[in-house]
Motif scaffolding. Structure first.
Motif, PDB file in Angstrom:
ATOM      1  N   GLU A 112       3.661   1.932 -19.474  1.00 33.89           N
ATOM      2  CA  GLU A 112       2.495   1.742 -18.608  1.00 33.89           C
ATOM      3  C   GLU A 112       2.868   0.907 -17.387  1.00 33.89           C
ATOM      4  OE1 GLU A 112      -1.010   2.239 -16.875  1.00 33.89           O
ATOM      5  OE2 GLU A 112      -0.263   3.342 -18.606  1.00 33.89           O
ATOM      6  N   ALA A 113       3.702  -0.105 -17.554  1.00 34.77           N
ATOM      7  CA  ALA A 113       4.135  -0.926 -16.416  1.00 34.77           C
ATOM      8  C   ALA A 113       4.917  -0.087 -15.408  1.00 34.77           C
ATOM      9  CB  ALA A 113       4.976  -2.105 -16.899  1.00 34.77           C
ATOM     10  N   ALA A 114       5.751   0.824 -15.894  1.00 31.09           N
ATOM     11  CA  ALA A 114       6.507   1.701 -14.998  1.00 31.09           C
ATOM     12  C   ALA A 114       5.568   2.626 -14.239  1.00 31.09           C
ATOM     13  CB  ALA A 114       7.533   2.509 -15.794  1.00 31.09           C
ATOM     14  N   ARG A 115       4.586   3.186 -14.932  1.00 29.31           N
ATOM     15  CA  ARG A 115       3.618   4.076 -14.279  1.00 29.31           C
ATOM     16  C   ARG A 115       2.782   3.317 -13.248  1.00 29.31           C
ATOM     17  NH1 ARG A 115       3.640   6.156 -19.619  1.00 29.31           N
ATOM     18  NH2 ARG A 115       1.839   4.882 -20.181  1.00 29.31           N
ATOM     19  N   GLN A 116       2.410   2.079 -13.560  1.00 29.94           N
ATOM     20  CA  GLN A 116       1.643   1.279 -12.596  1.00 29.94           C
ATOM     21  C   GLN A 116       2.457   1.019 -11.336  1.00 29.94           C
ATOM     22  OE1 GLN A 116       0.354  -2.222 -14.693  1.00 29.94           O
ATOM     23  NE2 GLN A 116      -1.368  -1.156 -15.645  1.00 29.94           N
ATOM     24  N   ALA A 117       3.737   0.727 -11.502  1.00 28.28           N
ATOM     25  CA  ALA A 117       4.600   0.497 -10.336  1.00 28.28           C
ATOM     26  C   ALA A 117       4.670   1.756  -9.477  1.00 28.28           C
ATOM     27  CB  ALA A 117       5.992   0.071 -10.790  1.00 28.28           C
ATOM     28  N   LEU A 118       4.800   2.900 -10.118  1.00 28.64           N
ATOM     29  CA  LEU A 118       4.859   4.167  -9.384  1.00 28.64           C
ATOM     30  C   LEU A 118       3.541   4.449  -8.667  1.00 28.64           C
ATOM     31  CD1 LEU A 118       6.726   6.219 -12.095  1.00 28.64           C
ATOM     32  CD2 LEU A 118       7.585   5.763  -9.779  1.00 28.64           C
ATOM     33  N   ARG A 119       2.452   4.273  -9.365  1.00 25.04           N
ATOM     34  CA  ARG A 119       1.135   4.522  -8.746  1.00 25.04           C
ATOM     35  C   ARG A 119       0.892   3.588  -7.561  1.00 25.04           C
ATOM     36  NH1 ARG A 119      -1.077   4.670 -14.378  1.00 25.04           N
ATOM     37  NH2 ARG A 119      -1.055   6.863 -14.964  1.00 25.04           N
ATOM     38  N   GLY A 120       1.412   2.374  -7.657  1.00 19.72           N
ATOM     39  CA  GLY A 120       1.229   1.422  -6.579  1.00 19.72           C
ATOM     40  C   GLY A 120       1.925   1.826  -5.287  1.00 19.72           C
ATOM     41  N   ARG A 121       2.951   2.647  -5.401  1.00 17.55           N
ATOM     42  CA  ARG A 121       3.689   3.089  -4.207  1.00 17.55           C
ATOM     43  C   ARG A 121       3.367   4.521  -3.822  1.00 17.55           C
ATOM     44  NH1 ARG A 121       5.213   0.081  -0.602  1.00 17.55           N
ATOM     45  NH2 ARG A 121       6.622   1.685   0.068  1.00 17.55           N
ATOM     46  N   GLU A 122       2.647   5.235  -4.664  1.00 19.95           N
ATOM     47  CA  GLU A 122       2.399   6.662  -4.460  1.00 19.95           C
ATOM     48  C   GLU A 122       1.755   6.977  -3.113  1.00 19.95           C
ATOM     49  OE1 GLU A 122       0.736  10.259  -7.220  1.00 19.95           O
ATOM     50  OE2 GLU A 122      -0.214   8.313  -7.417  1.00 19.95           O
ATOM     51  N   GLU A 123       0.748   6.237  -2.751  1.00 24.97           N
ATOM     52  CA  GLU A 123       0.004   6.531  -1.521  1.00 24.97           C
ATOM     53  C   GLU A 123       0.620   5.915  -0.276  1.00 24.97           C
ATOM     54  OE1 GLU A 123      -2.508   8.701  -1.388  1.00 24.97           O
ATOM     55  OE2 GLU A 123      -2.158   9.034  -3.522  1.00 24.97           O
ATOM     56  N   VAL A 124       1.483   4.926  -0.442  1.00 25.03           N
ATOM     57  CA  VAL A 124       2.003   4.218   0.734  1.00 25.03           C
ATOM     58  C   VAL A 124       3.461   4.537   1.047  1.00 25.03           C
ATOM     59  CG1 VAL A 124       0.361   2.323   0.525  1.00 25.03           C
ATOM     60  CG2 VAL A 124       2.574   2.150  -0.601  1.00 25.03           C
ATOM     61  N   ALA A 125       4.096   5.321   0.203  1.00 21.82           N
ATOM     62  CA  ALA A 125       5.497   5.670   0.463  1.00 21.82           C
ATOM     63  C   ALA A 125       5.583   6.460   1.769  1.00 21.82           C
ATOM     64  CB  ALA A 125       6.069   6.479  -0.698  1.00 21.82           C
ATOM     65  N   GLY A 126       6.401   5.971   2.693  1.00 18.97           N
ATOM     66  CA  GLY A 126       6.489   6.595   4.005  1.00 18.97           C
ATOM     67  C   GLY A 126       7.402   7.802   4.068  1.00 18.97           C
ATOM     68  N   ASP A 127       8.322   7.906   3.164  1.00 17.42           N
ATOM     69  CA  ASP A 127       9.309   8.982   3.184  1.00 17.42           C
ATOM     70  C   ASP A 127       8.850  10.119   2.271  1.00 17.42           C
ATOM     71  OD1 ASP A 127      12.371   9.573   3.861  1.00 17.42           O
ATOM     72  OD2 ASP A 127      11.993  10.145   1.768  1.00 17.42           O
ATOM     73  N   ALA A 128       8.869  11.346   2.780  1.00 14.60           N
ATOM     74  CA  ALA A 128       8.393  12.497   2.007  1.00 14.60           C
ATOM     75  C   ALA A 128       9.175  12.676   0.709  1.00 14.60           C
ATOM     76  CB  ALA A 128       8.473  13.765   2.854  1.00 14.60           C
ATOM     77  N   TRP A 129      10.487  12.515   0.764  1.00 12.87           N
ATOM     78  CA  TRP A 129      11.299  12.690  -0.450  1.00 12.87           C
ATOM     79  C   TRP A 129      10.943  11.637  -1.487  1.00 12.87           C
ATOM     80  CZ3 TRP A 129      15.334   9.562  -2.508  1.00 12.87           C
ATOM     81  CH2 TRP A 129      15.966  10.119  -3.616  1.00 12.87           C
ATOM     82  N   VAL A 130      10.715  10.413  -1.053  1.00 13.97           N
ATOM     83  CA  VAL A 130      10.332   9.344  -1.982  1.00 13.97           C
ATOM     84  C   VAL A 130       8.987   9.681  -2.619  1.00 13.97           C
ATOM     85  CG1 VAL A 130       9.767   6.897  -2.224  1.00 13.97           C
ATOM     86  CG2 VAL A 130      11.687   7.598  -0.776  1.00 13.97           C
ATOM     87  N   ARG A 131       8.020  10.163  -1.831  1.00 13.67           N
ATOM     88  CA  ARG A 131       6.726  10.565  -2.392  1.00 13.67           C
ATOM     89  C   ARG A 131       6.907  11.668  -3.425  1.00 13.67           C
ATOM     90  NH1 ARG A 131       5.282  10.163   2.994  1.00 13.67           N
ATOM     91  NH2 ARG A 131       5.225  12.431   3.217  1.00 13.67           N
ATOM     92  N   GLU A 132       7.785  12.609  -3.134  1.00 16.47           N
ATOM     93  CA  GLU A 132       8.054  13.685  -4.090  1.00 16.47           C
ATOM     94  C   GLU A 132       8.660  13.147  -5.381  1.00 16.47           C
ATOM     95  OE1 GLU A 132      10.551  16.320  -1.888  1.00 16.47           O
ATOM     96  OE2 GLU A 132       8.933  16.964  -0.579  1.00 16.47           O
ATOM     97  N   GLU A 133       9.568  12.199  -5.257  1.00 13.93           N
ATOM     98  CA  GLU A 133      10.190  11.611  -6.451  1.00 13.93           C
ATOM     99  C   GLU A 133       9.167  10.832  -7.272  1.00 13.93           C
ATOM    100  OE1 GLU A 133      13.241  12.039  -7.833  1.00 13.93           O
ATOM    101  OE2 GLU A 133      13.424  13.581  -6.299  1.00 13.93           O
ATOM    102  N   ILE A 134       8.267  10.127  -6.596  1.00 17.54           N
ATOM    103  CA  ILE A 134       7.217   9.400  -7.301  1.00 17.54           C
ATOM    104  C   ILE A 134       6.310  10.379  -8.036  1.00 17.54           C
ATOM    105  CG2 ILE A 134       5.144   7.975  -6.991  1.00 17.54           C
ATOM    106  CD1 ILE A 134       6.704   6.535  -4.709  1.00 17.54           C
ATOM    107  N   ALA A 135       5.894  11.447  -7.348  1.00 16.78           N
ATOM    108  CA  ALA A 135       5.042  12.450  -7.985  1.00 16.78           C
ATOM    109  C   ALA A 135       5.749  13.096  -9.172  1.00 16.78           C
ATOM    110  CB  ALA A 135       4.637  13.516  -6.963  1.00 16.78           C
ATOM    111  N   ALA A 136       7.017  13.409  -9.017  1.00 16.49           N
ATOM    112  CA  ALA A 136       7.775  14.012 -10.117  1.00 16.49           C
ATOM    113  C   ALA A 136       7.913  13.037 -11.278  1.00 16.49           C
ATOM    114  CB  ALA A 136       9.155  14.453  -9.617  1.00 16.49           C
ATOM    115  N   ALA A 137       8.127  11.767 -10.981  1.00 11.75           N
ATOM    116  CA  ALA A 137       8.263  10.763 -12.038  1.00 11.75           C
ATOM    117  C   ALA A 137       6.961  10.607 -12.813  1.00 11.75           C
ATOM    118  CB  ALA A 137       8.684   9.419 -11.436  1.00 11.75           C
TER     119      ALA A 137
END
Length: 83
Positions: free
Chosen positions: A35-60
């Motif tokens: 859950e802590a890992a998912r919270q960290a990912l969700r916290g960056r999901e909307e603010v990640a500036g790089d498209a590839w990073v957003r894709e990696e977050i969504a995939a994770a």
């Protein structure tokens, strides 16, 4: 499953200036899947500036069946091959 003890360091890495570091941190957090890992990912999901990073977050997030709609990810075929 990865080491939950790594979550704090990986959460910090999600804010690194290098997209490659952020993307790999997202991948690793997805593998840990706590859950802590998912919270960290969700916290960056909307603010990640790089498209590839957003894709990696969504995939994770999708990897663990959590929330986010999956985006095309360059690492998705590799992930499937390794599991």
């Amino acid at each position: 499953m990865g080491s939950p003890e790594a979550v704090p360091a990986l959460a910090v890495a999600l804010n690194d200036e290098e997209p490659l570091v952020r993307g790999h941190a997202a991948w690793a957090l997805g593998r840990i899947g706590t859950e802590a890992a998912r919270q960290a990912l969700r916290g960056r999901e909307e603010v990640a500036g790089d498209a590839w990073v957003r894709e990696e977050i969504a995939a994770a997030l999708t990897w663990r069946g959590v929330g986010s709609s999956p985006g095309p990810s360059a690492s998705a075929p590799i992930v499937r091959a390794c599991t």
